[in-house]
Motif scaffolding. Structure first.
Motif, PDB file in Angstrom:
ATOM      1  N   ASN A  34      49.564  47.836 -43.718  1.00  0.00           N
ATOM      2  CA  ASN A  34      49.169  46.668 -42.938  1.00  0.00           C
ATOM      3  C   ASN A  34      48.156  47.048 -41.856  1.00  0.00           C
ATOM      4  OD1 ASN A  34      49.642  43.793 -42.119  1.00  0.00           O
ATOM      5  ND2 ASN A  34      50.274  44.810 -40.244  1.00  0.00           N
ATOM      6  N   ASN A  59      47.632  38.375 -39.988  1.00  0.00           N
ATOM      7  CA  ASN A  59      48.326  39.616 -39.673  1.00  0.00           C
ATOM      8  C   ASN A  59      49.754  39.383 -39.192  1.00  0.00           C
ATOM      9  OD1 ASN A  59      48.674  42.204 -37.607  1.00  0.00           O
ATOM     10  ND2 ASN A  59      47.651  42.622 -39.548  1.00  0.00           N
ATOM     11  N   THR A  79      51.461  39.513 -42.806  1.00  0.00           N
ATOM     12  CA  THR A  79      51.194  40.521 -43.829  1.00  0.00           C
ATOM     13  C   THR A  79      52.171  41.687 -43.799  1.00  0.00           C
ATOM     14  OG1 THR A  79      49.472  41.451 -42.388  1.00  0.00           O
ATOM     15  CG2 THR A  79      48.759  39.979 -44.165  1.00  0.00           C
TER      16      THR A  79
END
Length: 163
Positions: free
Chosen positions: A113, A136, A139
């Motif tokens: 990530n 984000n 994820t």
């Protein structure tokens, strides 16, 4: 084996029920296929904003009551709670091997990530970068769930081949 901080197995189903439809709605909203944040929705409510920066309506400041469409907040919360329930619910046969796979998957997902996040930070600019920041949020959980379940699938397949 004692499994600390894991939800009971039955929560995994609830996690999938929350995660899948919310993630689909999120993708449809992100790709602007299905805009759900329009002004005529029943989800437009008055809410407390700790800080608001809607300069257009002169509502800028701390602790304001604003009118807001809460659809994106509901989707975000459902994705996060669903992802946590999927990723951190016990399996029916939770043992030391599953714990090791869970730990390794979480570490791998974190590295993966942040590698993608660093790449995007270096090569994506402007307002599109805000989408990177927004994505984000999900994820890490998404990569963890994918990796963990893939590794469990490989373990089960190897066990079946041994029989």
């Amino acid at each position: 084996m004692k499994t600390h901080f894991l939800f009971p197995n039955k929560f995994k189903t609830l996690g999938w029920i929350l995660f899948v439809p919310s993630f689909i709605l999120f993708l449809l909203q992100l790709l602007e296929v299905f805009p759900i944040d329009d002004g005529n929705s029943f989800l437009n409510v008055k809410t407390i904003a700790i800080y608001n920066d809607l300069w257009l309506f002169n509502e800028k400041g701390f602790f304001k009551i604003i009118s807001n469409n809460i659809s994106d907040e509901i989707i975000t919360i459902c994705i996060i709670i669903g992802g946590l329930l999927i990723g951190f619910s016990k399996l029916k046969n939770e043992d030391e091997m599953i714990s090791k796979i869970r730990y390794e998957s979480l570490v791998w997902a974190t590295y993966f990530n942040y590698a993608i996040f660093i790449f995007c930070t270096l090569f994506i600019f402007g307002m599109v970068y805000l989408n990177v920041l927004y994505l984000n949020i999900f994820t890490l959980l998404l990569f963890f769930i994918i990796r963990f379940h893939y590794m469990i699938y490989k373990l089960n397949k190897a066990n079946q081949d041994d029989e």
